[in-house]
Enzyme design. Structure first.
Site, PDB file in Angstrom:
ATOM      1  N   ASP A  21     -12.160  -8.900   4.702  1.00 12.68           N
ATOM      2  CA  ASP A  21     -13.539  -9.020   3.793  1.00 12.68           C
ATOM      3  C   ASP A  21     -14.098 -10.469   3.858  1.00 12.68           C
ATOM      4  O   ASP A  21     -15.238 -10.583   4.020  1.00 12.68           O
ATOM      5  CB  ASP A  21     -13.257  -8.620   2.532  1.00 12.68           C
ATOM      6  CG  ASP A  21     -13.710  -7.086   2.483  1.00 12.68           C
ATOM      7  OD1 ASP A  21     -13.452  -6.279   3.235  1.00 12.68           O
ATOM      8  OD2 ASP A  21     -13.983  -6.566   1.290  1.00 12.68           O
ATOM      9  N   TYR A  63       0.729  -1.313  -0.049  1.00  8.75           N
ATOM     10  CA  TYR A  63      -0.064  -0.033   0.125  1.00  8.75           C
ATOM     11  C   TYR A  63       0.768   1.207  -0.128  1.00  8.75           C
ATOM     12  O   TYR A  63       0.294   2.304  -0.199  1.00  8.75           O
ATOM     13  CB  TYR A  63      -0.956  -0.073   1.169  1.00  8.75           C
ATOM     14  CG  TYR A  63      -2.228  -0.686   1.177  1.00  8.75           C
ATOM     15  CD1 TYR A  63      -2.171  -2.133   0.668  1.00  8.75           C
ATOM     16  CD2 TYR A  63      -3.433   0.233   1.214  1.00  8.75           C
ATOM     17  CE1 TYR A  63      -3.621  -2.791   0.551  1.00  8.75           C
ATOM     18  CE2 TYR A  63      -4.691  -0.678   1.193  1.00  8.75           C
ATOM     19  CZ  TYR A  63      -4.528  -2.024   0.901  1.00  8.75           C
ATOM     20  OH  TYR A  63      -5.927  -2.676   0.688  1.00  8.75           O
ATOM     21  N   ASP A  76      -3.046 -18.121   0.137  1.00  6.24           N
ATOM     22  CA  ASP A  76      -4.093 -18.751  -0.722  1.00  6.24           C
ATOM     23  C   ASP A  76      -4.733 -20.141   0.093  1.00  6.24           C
ATOM     24  O   ASP A  76      -5.879 -20.281   0.157  1.00  6.24           O
ATOM     25  CB  ASP A  76      -3.254 -19.562  -2.015  1.00  6.24           C
ATOM     26  CG  ASP A  76      -2.101 -20.255  -1.844  1.00  6.24           C
ATOM     27  OD1 ASP A  76      -1.517 -20.418  -0.681  1.00  6.24           O
ATOM     28  OD2 ASP A  76      -1.638 -20.798  -2.748  1.00  6.24           O
ATOM     29  N   ASP A 125      -6.286  -7.126   4.062  1.00  7.60           N
ATOM     30  CA  ASP A 125      -7.407  -6.469   3.552  1.00  7.60           C
ATOM     31  C   ASP A 125      -8.535  -7.570   2.807  1.00  7.60           C
ATOM     32  O   ASP A 125      -9.643  -7.367   2.807  1.00  7.60           O
ATOM     33  CB  ASP A 125      -6.879  -5.448   2.224  1.00  7.60           C
ATOM     34  CG  ASP A 125      -8.095  -4.629   1.621  1.00  7.60           C
ATOM     35  OD1 ASP A 125      -8.931  -4.134   2.406  1.00  7.60           O
ATOM     36  OD2 ASP A 125      -7.938  -4.505   0.607  1.00  7.60           O
TER      37      ASP A 125
HETATM   38  C1  IPM Z   1     -10.257  -1.530   4.104  1.00  5.55           C
HETATM   39  C2  IPM Z   1     -10.720  -0.759   2.950  1.00  5.55           C
HETATM   40  C3  IPM Z   1      -9.519   0.334   2.388  1.00  5.55           C
HETATM   41  C4  IPM Z   1      -8.231  -0.544   2.173  1.00  5.55           C
HETATM   42  C5  IPM Z   1      -9.702   1.071   1.316  1.00  5.55           C
HETATM   43  C6  IPM Z   1     -10.990   1.950   1.184  1.00  5.55           C
HETATM   44  C7  IPM Z   1      -8.273   2.016   0.758  1.00  5.55           C
HETATM   45  O1  IPM Z   1     -10.851  -1.564   1.955  1.00  5.55           O
HETATM   46  O2  IPM Z   1     -10.082  -0.584   5.066  1.00  5.55           O
HETATM   47  O3  IPM Z   1     -10.174  -2.537   4.247  1.00  5.55           O
HETATM   48  O4  IPM Z   1      -7.850  -1.187   1.587  1.00  5.55           O
HETATM   49  O5  IPM Z   1      -7.499  -0.730   3.397  1.00  5.55           O
HETATM   50 MG    MG Z   2     -10.746  -3.775   2.712  1.00  5.02          MG
END
Ligand code: IPM
Ligand code: MG
Length: 360
Positions: free
Chosen positions: A252, A141, A224, A248
């Site tokens: 999710d 990042y 993975d 990240d």
């Molecule tokens: C998160 C989001 C952010 C990230 C984005 C909005 C930059 O996806 O906080 O997980 O990738 O960190």
């Molecule tokens: Mg995210």
């Protein structure tokens, strides 16, 4: 002494969910006499509209001066075509890095009332309680060089860089071990050490840190495989520690095990537990302005703030109990709604949590 909390509602559903979290925050502030003073500012697209940049210097200064920050969400189609260097997301990355918020804690907890809302079988997710510790201020990042250009033959090319120094790995590994120690004493470090040099260093440093934590059971997993194991048998995990990008993605994925990303709070902490608290979900522009977003992740982020930045575990637990109570009452926003429950909007959900808190 009063404590300053900076509120950054952001974009999309941000202002809607934040309004509910602020109701809850105001109530606990009174009820537990916490002495919080709230102030508001803009971040992301809202800041681009107001200041011309996604994080204004004066906002950053306010964030530095605050004792804690509560954030909604940033981004939206309105700013998609803008110069990439001032996209709304840049504001978020800048505040994380400028404040040194390197430790991102993302719990994925299944509320028993929501077992049906998960896309996995109830028996696979029942009792799920995972904590993902994501490194937040390093890796791909922020790595340089990064570039997007046109080659001599006219072809476009772009690249990013994924650097990690030993000290960056060591400090996030320590957070992972410390968290595991106060939970189930199991830490899984996730990397791609079969391919990436940065991951090979990651694994070596995590092994070194492990010597200070003989009471924590450490395992390593390639990312993975970890992505696969999270949907195959998620309950094998207690704490997972991983780099910025893997964290990240995996957070999710983990969120959906719990039924909805709309339920998950997060904390981003610096070395002194100063923190920024935000829901894991994004700004959801598709449902913004309709009053239907789930405010619970932001409300639960208030709870994390009370716990980690202010050591107010009683008030934090009260918020969690209030959330559990409204779920018991069968109230659900659209994202967690199922047959036999009552569909409510954002404000009604917030009001119900406030009511439940009041009567605790
Ligand atoms: C998160 C989001 C952010 C990230 C984005 C909005 C930059 O996806 O906080 O997980 O990738 O960190
Ligand atoms: Mg995210």
């Amino acid at each position: 002494m009063s404590k300053q909390i900076l509120i950054l509602p952001g974009d999309g559903i941000g202002p809607e969910i934040m309004a509910e979290a602020v109701k809850v925050l105001n109530l606990v502030n009174d009820k537990y006499e916490l002495g919080f003073e709230l102030s508001f500012d803009d971040l992301g697209g809202a800041a681009i509209d107001r200041y011309g940049v996604p994080l204004a210097d004066e906002t950053l200064a306010r964030a530095r001066a605050a004792d804690a920050i509560l954030l909604g969400a940033v981004g939206g189609p309105k700013w998609d075509k803008i110069d990439p260097s001032i996209r709304p997301e840049r504001g978020l990355l800048k505040i994380r890095s400028q404040l040194g918020l390197f430790a991102n804690l993302r719990p994925a907890i299944l509320y028993p009332q929501l077992a049906d809302a998960s896309s996995l079988k109830p028996e696979v997710v029942a009792g799920l309680d995972i904590l993902i510790v994501r490194e937040l201020t390093g890796g791909i990042y922020f790595g340089s060089p990064r570039e997007s250009r046109v080659l001599e033959n006219g072809e476009r090319m772009a690249y990013d860089t994924l650097p990690y120094s030993e000290s960056e790995i060591r400090r996030i590994a320590r957070v992972g071990f410390d968290m595991a120690r106060v939970r189930g004493s199991k830490l899984c470090s996730v990397d791609k050490a079969n391919v990436l040099a940065s991951s090979q260093l990651w694994r070596a440093v995590v092994e070194e840190v492990a010597k200070d934590y003989p009471d924590v059971e450490l395992s390593h997993m390639y990312v993975d495989n970890a992505a696969m194991q999270l949907v195959r048998a998620p309950k094998q995990f207690d704490v997972m520690v991983t780099d910025n990008m893997f964290g990240d993605i995996l957070s999710d994925e983990a969120s959906m095990l719990t039924g909805s990303i709309g339920m998950l709070p997060s904390a981003s902490l610096d070395a002194n537990n100063k923190g920024m608290y935000e829901p894991c979900h994004g700004s959801a522009p598709d449902i913004a302005g309709q009053g239907i977003a789930n405010p619970l992740a932001t409300i639960l982020s208030v709870s994390m703030m009370l716990r980690y930045s202010f050591s107010q575990s009683q008030a934090a637990a009260a918020i969690e109990q209030a959330v559990s109570k409204v779920l018991d009452q069968g109230l659900r926003t659209g994202d967690i709604h199922s047959v036999g429950t009552t569909k409510v909007g954002t404000a009604a959900m917030g009001d119900a949590v406030v009511e439940a808190l009041r009567s605790l």
